[in-house]
Design a protein around this motif. Structure first.
Motif, PDB file in Angstrom:
ATOM      1  N   ALA A 162       0.808  -1.224   0.000  1.00 40.69           N
ATOM      2  CA  ALA A 162       0.000   0.000   0.000  1.00 40.69           C
ATOM      3  C   ALA A 162       0.835   1.265   0.000  1.00 40.69           C
ATOM      4  O   ALA A 162       0.538   2.202  -0.732  1.00 40.69           O
ATOM      5  CB  ALA A 162      -0.945   0.005   1.197  1.00 40.69           C
ATOM      6  N   GLY A 163       1.902   1.310   0.829  1.00 40.13           N
ATOM      7  CA  GLY A 163       2.699   2.522   0.846  1.00 40.13           C
ATOM      8  C   GLY A 163       3.725   2.562   1.952  1.00 40.13           C
ATOM      9  O   GLY A 163       3.652   1.798   2.917  1.00 40.13           O
ATOM     10  N   ILE A 164       4.666   3.431   1.791  1.00 43.46           N
ATOM     11  CA  ILE A 164       5.722   3.700   2.769  1.00 43.46           C
ATOM     12  C   ILE A 164       5.630   5.172   3.113  1.00 43.46           C
ATOM     13  O   ILE A 164       5.559   6.023   2.215  1.00 43.46           O
ATOM     14  CB  ILE A 164       7.115   3.352   2.208  1.00 43.46           C
ATOM     15  N   VAL A 165       5.610   5.479   4.400  1.00 43.22           N
ATOM     16  CA  VAL A 165       5.514   6.866   4.835  1.00 43.22           C
ATOM     17  C   VAL A 165       6.849   7.278   5.429  1.00 43.22           C
ATOM     18  O   VAL A 165       7.387   6.615   6.317  1.00 43.22           O
ATOM     19  CB  VAL A 165       4.388   7.049   5.880  1.00 43.22           C
ATOM     20  N   LEU A 166       7.393   8.381   4.920  1.00 43.96           N
ATOM     21  CA  LEU A 166       8.625   8.968   5.459  1.00 43.96           C
ATOM     22  C   LEU A 166       8.265  10.336   6.005  1.00 43.96           C
ATOM     23  O   LEU A 166       7.428  11.029   5.454  1.00 43.96           O
ATOM     24  CB  LEU A 166       9.703   9.101   4.371  1.00 43.96           C
TER      25      LEU A 166
END
Length: 166
Positions: A162-166
């Motif tokens: 789904a995604g990677i949050v930085l």
């Protein structure tokens, strides 16, 4: 950013699959960096490295830098990162790029010497590719899915697929 594929890991020294690099380039830094026009410049290094002899390069490090978890960035971190990526048991996909490197040693807290098996005039360029990882946390089993670096962005979360949050 949109990635064409899911990273296999967020350990910047284990794989070299492109999607991993798109994330790790934001979380980690390297001893040398590149300007937008491609010039090689100091990154985590305080200055250009000095060649001590045909098989030894000395890097002076920037002071006052810490990893996102508070570990100090110092010569021990560089030594750990070099030894880790060249260790055949670690089995890094990047190992062939560092094949000339035989080791690293801390001279003092902010000075490290990297040795090679002979003349390696492109060693400074190789150090543009090698991400420096924290020695303490680098041994944590969560390291590959919860990266800690010195870069401009801190890792927050990874929802696989789904995604990677930085």
């Amino acid at each position: 950013i949109a990635l064409g594929s899911e990273p296999s890991t967020l350990d910047p020294q284990a794989r070299d699959d492109g999607s991993e690099r798109a994330v790790s380039d934001n979380v980690y830094e390297t001893l040398m960096a590149r300007t937008p026009d491609g010039a090689l410049v100091p990154g985590l290094a305080a200055a250009e490295p000095v060649q001590i002899d045909e098989a030894t390069w000395e890097f002076t490090l920037r002071e006052g830098i810490t990893f996102h978890n508070g570990e100090p960035f110092n010569a021990d971190a560089v030594v750990y990162s070099v030894q880790r990526v060249i260790d055949p048991e670690f089995n890094s996909e990047q190992l062939s790029y560092y094949a000339s490197i035989t080791g690293a040693e801390a001279v003092d807290e902010l000075t490290v010497r990297i040795t090679t098996d002979g003349p390696d005039p492109i060693l400074p360029s190789r150090m543009y590719w090698m991400k420096i990882v924290p020695p303490g946390y680098g041994e944590d089993p969560n390291f590959a899915s919860h990266p800690i670096g010195t870069g401009p962005y801190r890792f927050v979360s990874w929802a696989r697929g789904a995604g990677i949050v930085l």
